[in-house]
Design an enzyme around this catalytic site. Structure first.
Site, short mmCIF file in Angstrom:
data_model
loop_
_atom_site.label_atom_id
_atom_site.label_comp_id
_atom_site.label_asym_id
_atom_site.label_seq_id
_atom_site.Cartn_x
_atom_site.Cartn_y
_atom_site.Cartn_z
N THR A 56 0.85 -1.19 0.00
CA THR A 56 0.00 0.00 0.00
C THR A 56 0.89 1.24 0.00
O THR A 56 2.11 1.15 -0.06
CB THR A 56 -0.91 0.03 1.24
OG1 THR A 56 -0.11 0.34 2.39
CG2 THR A 56 -1.58 -1.32 1.46
N CYS A 57 0.25 2.41 0.10
CA CYS A 57 1.02 3.65 0.11
C CYS A 57 1.91 3.76 1.35
O CYS A 57 2.89 4.50 1.34
CB CYS A 57 0.10 4.86 0.02
SG CYS A 57 -1.10 4.98 1.37
N ARG A 59 3.00 0.86 3.32
CA ARG A 59 3.71 -0.34 3.75
C ARG A 59 3.87 -1.31 2.59
O ARG A 59 3.06 -1.34 1.66
CB ARG A 59 2.99 -1.03 4.90
CG ARG A 59 1.74 -1.79 4.52
CD ARG A 59 1.03 -2.34 5.74
NE ARG A 59 0.58 -1.26 6.60
CZ ARG A 59 1.11 -1.00 7.81
NH1 ARG A 59 2.07 -1.76 8.29
NH2 ARG A 59 0.67 0.00 8.52
N GLU A 119 -8.22 4.02 10.71
CA GLU A 119 -8.69 4.11 9.31
C GLU A 119 -9.18 2.75 8.82
O GLU A 119 -8.73 1.71 9.27
CB GLU A 119 -7.56 4.62 8.41
CG GLU A 119 -6.33 3.73 8.37
CD GLU A 119 -5.91 3.40 6.96
OE1 GLU A 119 -6.79 3.31 6.10
OE2 GLU A 119 -4.70 3.22 6.75
N GLN A 121 -9.42 1.99 5.41
CA GLN A 121 -8.90 1.63 4.09
C GLN A 121 -7.94 0.45 4.16
O GLN A 121 -7.93 -0.40 3.28
CB GLN A 121 -8.20 2.84 3.45
CG GLN A 121 -7.88 2.60 1.98
CD GLN A 121 -7.34 3.85 1.30
OE1 GLN A 121 -7.00 4.83 1.95
NE2 GLN A 121 -7.25 3.82 -0.01
N GLY A 193 -5.91 10.40 -11.01
CA GLY A 193 -6.12 9.01 -10.64
C GLY A 193 -7.60 8.69 -10.56
O GLY A 193 -8.45 9.60 -10.58
N GLY A 195 -8.53 5.47 -8.65
CA GLY A 195 -8.66 4.36 -7.71
C GLY A 195 -9.39 4.77 -6.45
O GLY A 195 -9.99 5.85 -6.37
N MET A 197 -8.31 5.69 -3.49
CA MET A 197 -7.81 6.90 -2.84
C MET A 197 -8.29 8.15 -3.57
O MET A 197 -8.68 9.15 -2.94
CB MET A 197 -6.28 6.89 -2.80
CG MET A 197 -5.67 8.07 -2.09
SD MET A 197 -5.80 7.94 -0.29
CE MET A 197 -4.42 6.85 0.03
#
Length: 433
Positions: A56-57, A59, A119, A121, A193, A195, A197
């Site tokens: 992910t952004c 990790r 969170e 997400q 984008g 997606g 996010m």
């Protein structure tokens, strides 16, 4: 031999926003469309029984179930992939094993290890990662048990604490920072984008009074996204001509290198770069009119959120500790080999009892009795061959533990009296989970 594995054979190797800055993390990101191929390659190369990749952004982690400790090999793999010297990469990479690895996954699913505490997400990202490993037959009994328990714990934490109050995602955090530094009412925004996010960002910025004027992307699914906000669809090549028309740029696009290198504007422009790897070069800050925030710049807001949610964080850890203890006990009761052995012993005990009754009633001589013994043993083995083979196959099934426990209940060989559904948790596709 997979059936002999346990949670003691679980390993996690990776890096996250706490151990590595953005410019390091972005080198370790796996492209989502090829994660399953990477996982297969790693599984085969290092003789790993079960594998899942989370990228992910914030990790990149490899979760592995293996007879041998694969951590050093996985660290070397990650450093080679990111083109980092091994001694340099080791500074950023953590490794966890056994119970601590299980605890880490439970904390991750509950939002306790996120840049934005609580969170949701990350839970969706975990479900996607797990779904991928199931679809491509990369999981087994251990990962199936752990991930389903993780989803259940996440649900308990959300329902019994206030962990979700406040900012629930990076997109929410970004809109909050933008509001404080720039104001959002009537501001024109371009989203880069399409997606999750990007869509969340559009929602949060719109809810705070901004106008989503443009959506820029390279893929066709942008159409329905743009229609939701009455935004105009533009290409990435159009961006440089639009910076003077908008107030805010929110970039949430995957790209191996920055798509925005320089910006020539004569009015204030706020840029929120939520991409990993970074999609906006730091060079844009040379223009005094440009204000740039990336994911690392949001850390101060994270520290504030920890203080506000401290009570919920402590309660969440208590919930995880309680469920972890229960999970360890449940896991020890789910030995597939033991089920097969117990089932065979159960059937053989009945065979021997009936054989003795037969001998007593018909006074059979030893030679005939020996022949009948061999015959009944052969019949039993052939009768149980298919069921026991199926039990071994259940190891690969996400609901395998439930199937095996149902078999135990049918033959009255279960040591449990709790409801069967305690052995598995909700479907990861359940969006209410």
């Amino acid at each position: 031999m997979t059936q002999n594995l346990s949670i003691n054979n679980l390993y996690v190797v990776g890096l996250n926003w706490k151990t590595a800055p953005l410019n390091v993390r972005e080198s370790f990101v796996f492209e989502s469309t090829s994660i399953h191929e990477r996982a297969k390659d790693i599984k085969e190369a290092f003789n790993i029984a079960e594998i899942m990749i989370i990228s992910t952004c914030n990790r990149t982690e490899i979760v592995a179930v293996s007879y041998h400790n694969p951590c050093e090999s996985l660290i070397k793999y990650l450093s080679d992939y990111a083109k980092y010297e091994l001694n340099n990469a080791i500074k950023y990479i953590y490794k966890k094993q056994s119970i601590e690895a299980v605890r880490h996954i439970f904390e991750l699913s509950s939002g306790l290890d996120s840049q934005v505490i609580g969170e949701t997400q990350i839970l969706s990202q975990l479900k996607d990662a797990y779904r991928t490993t199931v679809v491509y037959n990369l999981s087994g009994a251990i990962l199936n048990r752990i991930m389903r328990k993780a989803f259940t714990i996440a649900k308990i934490v959300r329902s019994q604490t206030n962990i979700q109050k406040g900012h629930l995602s990076i997109a929410s955090l970004a809109s909050h920072v933008a509001l404080e530094h720039f104001g959002l009412d009537s501001k024109k925004v371009i989203i880069i984008g399409s997606g999750d996010m990007a869509r969340l960002s559009a929602k949060y910025f719109s809810d705070k009074g901004s106008q989503i004027a443009y959506i820029a992307n390279r893929r066709s699914e942008t159409v329905d996204f743009a229609q939701n906000f009455n935004a105009k669809i533009v290409t990435l090549e159009d961006l440089k001509n639009l910076f003077n028309e908008v107030d805010i740029v929110v970039s949430c696009i995957y790209t191996p290198r920055p798509i925005i290198e320089n910006i020539d504007v004569e009015r204030k422009l706020l840029i929120m770069d939520l991409s990993v790897p970074s999609s906006v070069s730091l060079n844009v800050k040379k223009n005094p009119n440009v204000i740039l925030f990336n994911l690392d710049d949001l850390k101060n807001v994270y520290n504030d959120s920890v203080l506000l949610k401290q009570n919920s964080i402590e309660l969440s850890h208590q919930i995880i500790d309680e469920n972890l203890r229960a999970f360890i006990e449940e896991n020890s009761a789910l030995d597939y080999n033991k089920t097969i052995d117990t089932l065979r012993q159960y059937a053989d005990r009945i065979r021997k009892i009936e054989l003795k009754k037969f001998q007593k009633k018909y006074k059979t001589d030893e030679k005939l009795l020996d022949a009948i013994d061999k015959l009944t043993r052969s019949i039993l083995n052939k009768t149980l061959h298919e069921p026991t083979s199926k039990i071994r196959q259940f190891i690969k099934e996400p609901e395998g533990d439930m199937y095996v426990e149902l078999i135990r209940r049918l033959f009255n060989i279960s040591i449990e009296n709790k409801p069967v559904n305690c052995f598995f948790s909700e479907n990861p596709d359940d969006e209410n989970n």
